[in-house]
Motif scaffolding. Structure first.
Motif, PDB file in Angstrom:
ATOM      1  N   ILE A 277       0.864  -1.186   0.000  1.00 60.27           N
ATOM      2  CA  ILE A 277       0.000   0.000   0.000  1.00 60.27           C
ATOM      3  C   ILE A 277       0.898   1.233   0.000  1.00 60.27           C
ATOM      4  O   ILE A 277       1.922   1.266   0.690  1.00 60.27           O
ATOM      5  N   ALA A 278       0.531   2.229  -0.793  1.00 61.45           N
ATOM      6  CA  ALA A 278       1.283   3.481  -0.834  1.00 61.45           C
ATOM      7  C   ALA A 278       0.335   4.655  -0.638  1.00 61.45           C
ATOM      8  O   ALA A 278      -0.715   4.734  -1.275  1.00 61.45           O
ATOM      9  N   TRP A 279       0.705   5.576   0.257  1.00 65.27           N
ATOM     10  CA  TRP A 279      -0.079   6.778   0.509  1.00 65.27           C
ATOM     11  C   TRP A 279       0.257   7.847  -0.530  1.00 65.27           C
ATOM     12  O   TRP A 279       1.412   8.000  -0.933  1.00 65.27           O
ATOM     13  N   SER A 280      -0.757   8.615  -0.925  1.00 61.44           N
ATOM     14  CA  SER A 280      -0.490   9.809  -1.727  1.00 61.44           C
ATOM     15  C   SER A 280       0.118  10.868  -0.813  1.00 61.44           C
ATOM     16  O   SER A 280      -0.099  10.842   0.405  1.00 61.44           O
ATOM     17  N   PRO A 281       0.895  11.821  -1.351  1.00 69.08           N
ATOM     18  CA  PRO A 281       1.561  12.817  -0.502  1.00 69.08           C
ATOM     19  C   PRO A 281       0.600  13.657   0.334  1.00 69.08           C
ATOM     20  O   PRO A 281       0.969  14.100   1.428  1.00 69.08           O
ATOM     21  N   ASP A 282      -0.623  13.855  -0.167  1.00 70.31           N
ATOM     22  CA  ASP A 282      -1.588  14.649   0.605  1.00 70.31           C
ATOM     23  C   ASP A 282      -2.414  13.804   1.565  1.00 70.31           C
ATOM     24  O   ASP A 282      -3.277  14.329   2.294  1.00 70.31           O
ATOM     25  N   GLY A 283      -2.183  12.504   1.580  1.00 70.54           N
ATOM     26  CA  GLY A 283      -2.874  11.625   2.504  1.00 70.54           C
ATOM     27  C   GLY A 283      -4.310  11.317   2.133  1.00 70.54           C
ATOM     28  O   GLY A 283      -5.033  10.673   2.903  1.00 70.54           O
ATOM     29  N   LYS A 284      -4.755  11.715   0.936  1.00 63.91           N
ATOM     30  CA  LYS A 284      -6.154  11.538   0.549  1.00 63.91           C
ATOM     31  C   LYS A 284      -6.415  10.226  -0.204  1.00 63.91           C
ATOM     32  O   LYS A 284      -7.576   9.850  -0.383  1.00 63.91           O
ATOM     33  N   TRP A 285      -5.355   9.552  -0.643  1.00 66.60           N
ATOM     34  CA  TRP A 285      -5.528   8.350  -1.449  1.00 66.60           C
ATOM     35  C   TRP A 285      -4.565   7.252  -0.989  1.00 66.60           C
ATOM     36  O   TRP A 285      -3.479   7.533  -0.453  1.00 66.60           O
ATOM     37  N   LEU A 286      -4.987   6.031  -1.243  1.00 68.64           N
ATOM     38  CA  LEU A 286      -4.122   4.855  -1.089  1.00 68.64           C
ATOM     39  C   LEU A 286      -4.035   4.158  -2.437  1.00 68.64           C
ATOM     40  O   LEU A 286      -5.059   3.930  -3.086  1.00 68.64           O
ATOM     41  N   ALA A 287      -2.827   3.840  -2.862  1.00 74.63           N
ATOM     42  CA  ALA A 287      -2.629   3.034  -4.068  1.00 74.63           C
ATOM     43  C   ALA A 287      -2.274   1.619  -3.641  1.00 74.63           C
ATOM     44  O   ALA A 287      -1.568   1.416  -2.646  1.00 74.63           O
ATOM     45  N   TYR A 288      -2.771   0.648  -4.375  1.00 72.98           N
ATOM     46  CA  TYR A 288      -2.415  -0.744  -4.104  1.00 72.98           C
ATOM     47  C   TYR A 288      -2.550  -1.541  -5.397  1.00 72.98           C
ATOM     48  O   TYR A 288      -3.250  -1.143  -6.337  1.00 72.98           O
ATOM     49  N   SER A 289      -1.878  -2.663  -5.440  1.00 76.49           N
ATOM     50  CA  SER A 289      -1.978  -3.557  -6.596  1.00 76.49           C
ATOM     51  C   SER A 289      -2.575  -4.875  -6.139  1.00 76.49           C
ATOM     52  O   SER A 289      -2.432  -5.278  -4.988  1.00 76.49           O
ATOM     53  N   THR A 290      -3.260  -5.523  -7.064  1.00 76.19           N
ATOM     54  CA  THR A 290      -3.756  -6.881  -6.823  1.00 76.19           C
ATOM     55  C   THR A 290      -3.083  -7.798  -7.842  1.00 76.19           C
ATOM     56  O   THR A 290      -3.059  -7.507  -9.038  1.00 76.19           O
ATOM     57  N   VAL A 291      -2.529  -8.886  -7.343  1.00 77.78           N
ATOM     58  CA  VAL A 291      -1.809  -9.834  -8.196  1.00 77.78           C
ATOM     59  C   VAL A 291      -2.252 -11.242  -7.828  1.00 77.78           C
ATOM     60  O   VAL A 291      -2.195 -11.636  -6.660  1.00 77.78           O
ATOM     61  N   SER A 292      -2.724 -11.982  -8.823  1.00 73.80           N
ATOM     62  CA  SER A 292      -3.096 -13.386  -8.630  1.00 73.80           C
ATOM     63  C   SER A 292      -2.297 -14.231  -9.604  1.00 73.80           C
ATOM     64  O   SER A 292      -1.432 -13.729 -10.335  1.00 73.80           O
ATOM     65  N   ASN A 293      -2.575 -15.516  -9.661  1.00 74.42           N
ATOM     66  CA  ASN A 293      -1.899 -16.392 -10.628  1.00 74.42           C
ATOM     67  C   ASN A 293      -2.305 -16.076 -12.058  1.00 74.42           C
ATOM     68  O   ASN A 293      -1.610 -16.475 -13.004  1.00 74.42           O
ATOM     69  N   ASP A 294      -3.420 -15.366 -12.221  1.00 78.99           N
ATOM     70  CA  ASP A 294      -3.950 -15.130 -13.564  1.00 78.99           C
ATOM     71  C   ASP A 294      -3.807 -13.691 -14.047  1.00 78.99           C
ATOM     72  O   ASP A 294      -3.573 -13.452 -15.227  1.00 78.99           O
ATOM     73  N   GLU A 295      -3.959 -12.716 -13.142  1.00 76.45           N
ATOM     74  CA  GLU A 295      -3.992 -11.331 -13.601  1.00 76.45           C
ATOM     75  C   GLU A 295      -3.470 -10.368 -12.543  1.00 76.45           C
ATOM     76  O   GLU A 295      -3.313 -10.732 -11.370  1.00 76.45           O
TER      77      GLU A 295
END
Length: 457
Positions: A277-295
């Motif tokens: 998980i990564a925070w945006s510099p202003d603290g208003k958003w969270l970025a994340y990735s989803t990774v499975s065996n397929d996609e």
């Protein structure tokens, strides 16, 4: 006067020594008969000479046995050594691979990360090492060994990169506690707080993952607080007052406020594939990735709540162009989300993993830093001023089994290796964390055990 027969058979001067041995005479009465008989006798000679002059055909179905290359640095020298890769059959019948031994090795070098290769030296198949003075190639060297056999196409080893940079000062980092069971942690850029998760076996087959927050003084924990018994790798908000971490039990992203000691859940469709998980510099958003065996896919979610927004289309894993299960980081200016992405350009011998910048507005990939085939660049981390990007790379190991620590200048793209003491091998299980703009905290494996260290750049 030279006879017509002589002038024909001395074409290119090849058969002149045979003149007196073939019975070629200018006798008019026997000229034609002698001529035919001589041609007949010379036919095998012609065929032999033609076969000798003709290049041996290359069989495209045969493969030269490749080698595994290693490079060590001794003072101002690069020591290259290699061994042929051999197939060990563990099942019967053994697969039919038409590998042939190399007859010679061509040592090819480049003086920069993506520089053009040129031949430094060609060695016989008996040679398995070479010493190259740094004065010949520079502070950074990329090398590969080309195995050659006249009956098969040449084959390249994986490229390997090395540097003669000075050793950096590193020390054990105590901010995550003294246990060897820490599985992930974060530290604020000012070095005042640390958060970490510990793996604890409660009963046979049952584990807890308590999450702790510590106040630090000179890197030493002075107060430690338990946040939850079932935590995960947590990240500090930009102001250091909140934590975010994925929770399988809550099936969402947890935001914990350290001032009020309260938490709330941001529901997500599937939390099992979230690794970072990564925070945006202003603290208003969270970025994340989803990774499975397929996609795989990149997302963002408002910390105030609401549905997640996809920042990329679905990237199928089977196409070898996908987001890898590694850490994300949001640039301090808010323009980029950095991640590790696999790429292959529709060619098996071009597979590599690069560091990519994606736009948080959903417009896609903005930039990526190209690497050599087979290299894995992973776990990106921006410095607090946004000028540098720390990462781990397999480029120093021809087998891609170990990683080294590197820093890239974001503006110019130039890189430098942060060389560590022998035996201190960074682990790809953890992304380096910055303390200020000149210090990194990283996980390393020492004598088979994982621990955390800090290093001054």
């Amino acid at each position: 006067m030279t006879s017509p027969g002589y002038s024909v058979f001395t074409f290119h001067g090849v058969l002149q020594p045979l003149y007196h041995e073939t019975g070629l005479h200018t006798n008019k009465s026997g000229y034609g008969f002698t001529m035919k008989r001589s041609l007949f006798r010379l036919l095998p000679v012609f065929l032999t000479l033609l076969m000798a002059c003709k290049e041996k055909a290359v069989d495209p179905t045969r493969r030269v046995r490749t080698v595994s290359l290693q490079i060590s640095v001794a003072g101002t020298f690069y020591d290259l050594s290699w061994e042929p890769n051999r197939i060990v059959c563990i099942t019967a019948p053994c697969p039919d691979v038409a590998d042939v031994e190399a007859q010679e090795y061509e040592v090819q070098v480049a003086t920069s990360e993506l520089g053009a290769f040129h031949t430094y030296r060609t060695l016989s198949a008996d040679a398995k090492s070479i010493r190259i003075p740094a004065a010949d190639v520079g502070e950074q060297l990329v090398a590969r060994i080309v195995s050659k056999n006249k009956g098969a196409p040449p084959a390249n080893s994986n490229p390997v990169m090395a540097s003669t940079a000075f050793l950096s000062q590193s020390a054990y980092y105590p901010g995550f506690g003294l246990t060897n069971d820490v599985v992930g942690g974060d530290v604020t850029p000012d070095g005042a707080k640390a958060v970490y998760t510990v793996l604890v076996q409660e009963t046979a087959g049952t584990y807890a993952t308590p999450l702790y927050v510590a106040d630090l003084q000179n890197e030493q924990p002075i107060t430690i607080k338990l946040i939850t018994r079932l935590g995960a790798e947590a990240s500090f908000s930009p102001n250091g007052n909140q934590l975010a971490y994925p929770s399988k039990t809550e099936n969402g992203l947890i935001i914990y406020d350290m001032k009020t000691a309260t938490s709330r859940t941001l529901p997500v469709a599937d939390v099992t594939g979230i690794g970072s998980i990564a925070w945006s510099p202003d603290g208003k958003w969270l970025a994340y990735s989803t990774v499975s065996n397929d996609e795989s896919r990149l997302w963002k979610m408002a910390t105030s709540g609401g549905p997640a927004t996809a920042l990329t289309p679905v990237l199928p894993v089977h196409e070898s162009n996908y987001i890898r299960q590694s850490s994300l980081d949001w640039s301090p200016d808010g323009r980029f989300i950095a991640l590790s992405r696999a790429r292959n350009d529709n060619s098996n011998d071009k597979w590599r993993a690069t560091l990519s910048f994606y736009s948080p507005d959903g417009s896609g990939e903005v930039r990526y830093f190209e690497t050599q085939p087979s290299w894995i660049d992973t776990q990106p981390s921006f410095s607090p001023d946004g000028k540098q990007l720390a990462f781990l790379s397999s480029r120093t190991d021809g087998l891609n089994t170990s990683y080294s620590l590197w820093v890239r200048d974001v503006a110019t793209g130039k890189i430098r290796q942060i060389k560590l003491l022998p035996g201190l091998n960074p682990s790809s299980d953890y992304a380096p964390r910055w303390v200020g703009n000149e210090r990194l905290v990283f996980m390393a494996v020492v004598q088979g055990k994982k621990a955390y260290y800090s290093v001054f750049l």
